[in-house]
Design a protein around this motif. Structure first.
Motif, PDB file in Angstrom:
ATOM      1  N   SER A  45       0.822  -1.213   0.000  1.00  0.00           N
ATOM      2  CA  SER A  45       0.000   0.000   0.000  1.00  0.00           C
ATOM      3  C   SER A  45       0.856   1.263   0.000  1.00  0.00           C
ATOM      4  N   ILE A  46       1.971   1.239   0.692  1.00  0.00           N
ATOM      5  CA  ILE A  46       2.857   2.413   0.717  1.00  0.00           C
ATOM      6  C   ILE A  46       3.429   2.675  -0.672  1.00  0.00           C
ATOM      7  N   ILE A  47       3.883   1.627  -1.343  1.00  0.00           N
ATOM      8  CA  ILE A  47       4.501   1.788  -2.660  1.00  0.00           C
ATOM      9  C   ILE A  47       3.473   2.211  -3.709  1.00  0.00           C
ATOM     10  N   THR A  48       2.281   1.608  -3.698  1.00  0.00           N
ATOM     11  CA  THR A  48       1.283   1.985  -4.709  1.00  0.00           C
ATOM     12  C   THR A  48       0.758   3.396  -4.486  1.00  0.00           C
ATOM     13  N   LYS A  49       0.694   3.854  -3.243  1.00  0.00           N
ATOM     14  CA  LYS A  49       0.302   5.249  -2.985  1.00  0.00           C
ATOM     15  C   LYS A  49       1.395   6.218  -3.429  1.00  0.00           C
ATOM     16  N   ARG A  50       2.636   5.832  -3.229  1.00  0.00           N
ATOM     17  CA  ARG A  50       3.770   6.697  -3.571  1.00  0.00           C
ATOM     18  C   ARG A  50       3.974   6.803  -5.079  1.00  0.00           C
ATOM     19  N   PHE A  51       3.665   5.719  -5.811  1.00  0.00           N
ATOM     20  CA  PHE A  51       3.878   5.671  -7.257  1.00  0.00           C
ATOM     21  C   PHE A  51       2.604   5.209  -7.965  1.00  0.00           C
ATOM     22  N   PRO A  52       1.542   6.006  -7.930  1.00  0.00           N
ATOM     23  CA  PRO A  52       0.290   5.576  -8.559  1.00  0.00           C
ATOM     24  C   PRO A  52       0.439   5.426 -10.071  1.00  0.00           C
ATOM     25  N   GLY A  53      -0.182   4.373 -10.598  1.00  0.00           N
ATOM     26  CA  GLY A  53      -0.149   4.136 -12.038  1.00  0.00           C
ATOM     27  C   GLY A  53       1.070   3.378 -12.534  1.00  0.00           C
ATOM     28  N   TYR A  54       2.001   3.076 -11.643  1.00  0.00           N
ATOM     29  CA  TYR A  54       3.203   2.344 -12.032  1.00  0.00           C
ATOM     30  C   TYR A  54       3.113   0.904 -11.547  1.00  0.00           C
ATOM     31  N   SER A  55       3.783   0.014 -12.249  1.00  0.00           N
ATOM     32  CA  SER A  55       3.882  -1.382 -11.834  1.00  0.00           C
ATOM     33  C   SER A  55       5.245  -1.596 -11.190  1.00  0.00           C
ATOM     34  N   PRO A  56       5.279  -1.872  -9.900  1.00  0.00           N
ATOM     35  CA  PRO A  56       6.574  -2.027  -9.229  1.00  0.00           C
ATOM     36  C   PRO A  56       7.268  -3.326  -9.639  1.00  0.00           C
TER      37      PRO A  56
END
Length: 71
Positions: free
Chosen positions: A30-41
């Motif tokens: 959740s931290i990563i998807t909020k920080r980088f919305p629209g990107y696939s980590p």
């Protein structure tokens, strides 16, 4: 949550932050998807580290496991 900022002397990049908190791995998705919305980590790891922490990290993204590749 404690944050440590890493900055470089030369302006090649902005640097990055390191987050420290107990249980943070379970919240990483959740931290990563909020920080980088629209990107696939994607994750770069060694087999030893992935064996220890990969499944917990995948669960934080709502997955049972990650797709693995090697070179």
């Amino acid at each position: 949550m404690q944050k440590i900022s890493v900055r470089f002397k030369e302006p090649r990049t902005r640097g990055y932050e390191i987050l420290l908190q107990g249980g943070l791995l379970a919240k990483a998705g959740s931290i990563i998807t909020k920080r980088f919305p629209g990107y696939s980590p994607f994750l770069i790891s060694s087999p030893n580290v992935a064996a220890l922490y990969g499944r917990a990290l995948a669960k934080s993204f709502g997955k049972n496991e990650f797709e693995y590749g090697s070179q």
